[in-house]
Design an enzyme around this catalytic site. Structure first.
Site, PDB file in Angstrom:
ATOM      1  N   GLU A  91       9.064  63.943  13.069  1.00 67.88           N
ATOM      2  CA  GLU A  91       8.453  64.551  14.245  1.00 67.88           C
ATOM      3  C   GLU A  91       7.086  65.121  13.892  1.00 67.88           C
ATOM      4  O   GLU A  91       6.668  65.118  12.733  1.00 67.88           O
ATOM      5  CB  GLU A  91       9.380  65.618  14.856  1.00 67.88           C
ATOM      6  CG  GLU A  91       9.659  66.801  13.969  1.00 67.88           C
ATOM      7  CD  GLU A  91      10.790  67.690  14.500  1.00 67.88           C
ATOM      8  OE1 GLU A  91      11.750  67.175  15.103  1.00 67.88           O
ATOM      9  OE2 GLU A  91      10.705  68.908  14.313  1.00 67.88           O
TER      10      GLU A  91
ATOM     11  N   HIS B 142      11.636  73.139  17.698  1.00 71.75           N
ATOM     12  CA  HIS B 142      11.766  73.467  16.283  1.00 71.75           C
ATOM     13  C   HIS B 142      10.620  74.350  15.812  1.00 71.75           C
ATOM     14  O   HIS B 142       9.477  74.161  16.223  1.00 71.75           O
ATOM     15  CB  HIS B 142      11.738  72.185  15.432  1.00 71.75           C
ATOM     16  CG  HIS B 142      12.995  71.380  15.532  1.00 71.75           C
ATOM     17  ND1 HIS B 142      13.002  70.016  15.370  1.00 71.75           N
ATOM     18  CD2 HIS B 142      14.268  71.734  15.769  1.00 71.75           C
ATOM     19  CE1 HIS B 142      14.239  69.573  15.498  1.00 71.75           C
ATOM     20  NE2 HIS B 142      15.023  70.604  15.752  1.00 71.75           N
TER      21      HIS B 142
END
Lengths: 352, 289
Positions: free
Chosen positions: B208, B246
């Site tokens: 990511e 996150h």
């Protein structure tokens, strides 16, 4: 969480780092002049936007206060103004301490040219510091680098205090720019940016103007035609990616998290329907800890409670899928077999 | 080389909490050999038939520990990881989300001076179907086999695993390295584990935005990995400077973007997909059953 300048400077001051003498102003305050009046907004480029005014006489103060309180900078209008003594600047340096992701440690960065153009600088000097004992050596080298050998002891103290301040406040960044050397040979923090770790809030008594940024709901395009709801940060990002690939315009990123329930989902729907061009809602849930039947119940309930809800395009998988399918079918809510089919179906109803 | 993830003597730290209890049950059901659990002050209790101790030291008086799985809440997680490091537990897996960064810096320094390996925190753990379930990855969606998955995201891990299972492609390893800025094992260590395991015949890497871990993984793949690698980086349309779920998913510089990471992985020889479903598809297309 990002602090405003005056909040950051209070933390510096309580760590023993010199900051200019200052007052927070209300329009009625009378302050000694000359002074600097600084708009307290959570945005960079403040000086260039006219957010700092040099007030030379008491008569200039009131108009300056009125002006700044009404000046929006990058969409932010200040609630607070900071009035500071005007320093006699001899030199301006750059100094920061931060968490360095690559080395998984703490680093200090310095540049001998501080001030507003610092981003154009290259060749920052840096040191790893994972122990207060390093402060003495770093302070020494910093004095050599800044070419102010008479400030060695001061800089050693400053680094020690800066490190303490960083640790004690669970900071992830403290940037002093400029660090001002005055004509009187004092080193003073002219401006300060500070970011604290939201995850550490449980052990602090934090009360700042800016609240922690919301990580789980982010608007990507307020004019977007499609809202997205997913569970898990990765899946939520992947859903936005796939929606773009399918030619939709996603308005938001939303991770409803593990163990999402009816209340969580209702809250999400209520925020999403605020988007003015909204024509479709994509729901992409892969139930692991979350149970698909709980999500199904929440969807049914949201459809009953929220008027004018745009059409929902739902893909569910994982834990308790069969129960979820039963609930949705009984309530005439269609389920789509995978994300691709979901996006294609959503595209059918978009008309702009 | 002994494989840490195949260790048989597993303990659960924070076993009496809601997550600890629920996940202990699920791990036992998947066949994991949980020999004991800890919660300070709760010695003498039992959770799903597993004996609870006050500390790791108390367990070690009679038994050897190979793996610890941690469900201790964030404010106390640092103490739990440090306890496991001090007790020389070879593999420590921390599921806990929301541990302060400064706590992880302290943990990281202790790790460097130890022989312990940490997976996580903010990780779903590791699943070796038919061998070990160490964390919260749902075993029901897995299939024993020869693929290996590594990811920073929990849900994308499950999604990929389930997608492969649906197509009859089994997994030897499913590992989540966690979404935090400061963490233990990274892609590189996982790739090394997969590359050195002769049973692994394909590797799936999911990354990511934010940080440089995937760029470093690409360099390692180019240099040392001969097993085919399939990759997908999520967050292609992420706005800069905003955290997406996150703690570690913030797009800072251009080289932290999904495009830059996809390009680096592609240049390193990985097959790079632009969406999740394409990822599962390209793995399936090149797999001969």
């Amino acid at each position: 969480m990002k602090l405003l300048e005056y909040e950051a400077k209070r933390l510096l001051e309580s760590a023993g780092i010199p900051v200019p003498t200052s007052l927070l102003t209300e329009p009625s305050d009378i302050l000694p002049t000359p002074l600097l009046l600084k708009s307290q907004v959570p945005a960079g480029g403040r000086g260039k936007a006219g957010g700092i005014i040099v007030v030379n006489t008491p008569e200039e103060l009131k108009p300056a206060i009125d002006k700044l309180l009404n000046l929006a900078i990058k969409g932010f209008t200040p609630k607070t103004l900071l009035a500071e003594e005007k320093l006699n600047i001899k030199k301006e340096f750059y100094l920061s301490i931060l968490i360095d992701r690559q080395s998984a440690g703490i680093k200090i960065f310095a540049h001998k040219n501080g001030g507003v153009e610092v981003e154009e600088n290259t060749n920052f000097k840096s040191w790893s510091i994972n122990d207060k004992k390093r402060a003495e050596q770093i302070g020494q080298e910093l004095a050599d680098y800044y070419e102010v050998p008479d400030q060695t002891f001061v800089l050693q103290d400053l680094i020690e205090n800066l490190y303490d301040c960083f640790i004690k406040n669970d900071a992830t960044l403290i940037e002093i720019n400029p660090l001002i050397l005055t004509e009187e040979n004092n080193l003073i923090a002219g401006d300060c940016k500070m970011t604290l770790d939201d995850a550490a809030a449980f052990r602090h008594d934090w009360n700042f103007e800016e609240k922690p940024a919301e990580a789980n709901f982010v608007t990507i395009d307020p004019d977007g035609n499609t809202a997205t709801i997913a569970n898990g940060a990765g899946l939520a990002m992947a859903t936005v990616d796939a929606a773009y690939e399918a030619g939709l315009k996603p308005a938001n990123f939303l991770d409803i998290g593990g163990g999402a329930n009816e209340a969580t989902l209702l809250k999400a729907f209520k925020r999403i329907v605020e988007y003015k061009n909204l024509q479709a809602i994509i729901i992409n849930i892969f139930a692991g800890i979350t149970r698909a039947d709980e999500v199904a119940k929440a969807i049914v309930s949201a459809k009953k409670q929220i008027k004018d809800l745009p059409p929902l395009f739902i893909r569910l998988a994982g834990t308790n899928y069969e129960a979820a399918e039963k609930i949705l079918t009984e309530n005439n809510v269609a389920l789509l077999p995978d994300l691709e089919a979901t996006l294609l179906a959503a595209k059918e109803v978009i008309h702009d | 080389m002994t494989n840490l993830f195949e260790g048989k003597n597993v303990i659960v730290q924070g076993i009496t909490g809601a997550h600890g209890r629920f996940q202990t049950k699920a791990m036992l059901a998947a066949g994991t050999n949980i020999i004991a659990g800890t919660t300070p002050g709760k010695a003498g209790q039992e959770v799903e038939g597993v004996k609870v101790y006050d500390s790791i030291k108390d367990i070690q008086e009679t038994q050897q520990i190979e793996i610890s799985v941690i469900f201790v809440p964030a404010p106390y997680a640092k103490g739990a990881i440090l306890e496991a490091i001090a007790a020389n537990v070879p593999l420590i897996i921390c599921i806990t989300e929301g541990i302060p960064i400064h706590d992880m810096l302290v943990v990281n320094n202790a790790l460097k001076a130890s022989n312990s390996v940490l997976l996580g925190p903010n990780s779903p753990g590791a699943l070796l179907p038919g061998i070990n379930k160490l964390g919260i990855i749902p075993a029901s969606m897995s299939l024993k086999g020869n693929a290996a998955i590594v990811s920073r995201s929990g849900t994308l891990t499950y999604e990929t695993m389930a997608g492969l299972t649906d197509r009859g492609i089994g997994q030897k390893y499913v590992i989540g390295i966690g979404g935090d800025i400061i963490h233990g094992m990274g892609y590189k260590e996982c790739l090394e584990l997969f590359e050195n395991d002769p049973e692994v015949n394909q590797i799936v890497l999911i990354g990511e935005i934010g940080g440089q871990d995937e760029i470093e993984a690409a360099a390692y793949i180019k240099q040392s990995v001969t097993t085919p690698v399939y990759a997908y980086i999520t967050g292609h349309h992420a706005p800069a400077g905003v955290q997406l779920g996150h703690a570690g998913a913030i797009l800072g510089n251009d080289n932290e973007s999904a495009a830059a990471k996809s390009q680096a992985l592609g240049e390193a020889g990985a097959h790079v997909a632009s969406t999740m479903s394409e990822l599962v598809q390209i793995v399936a297309n090149t797999t001969t059953p």
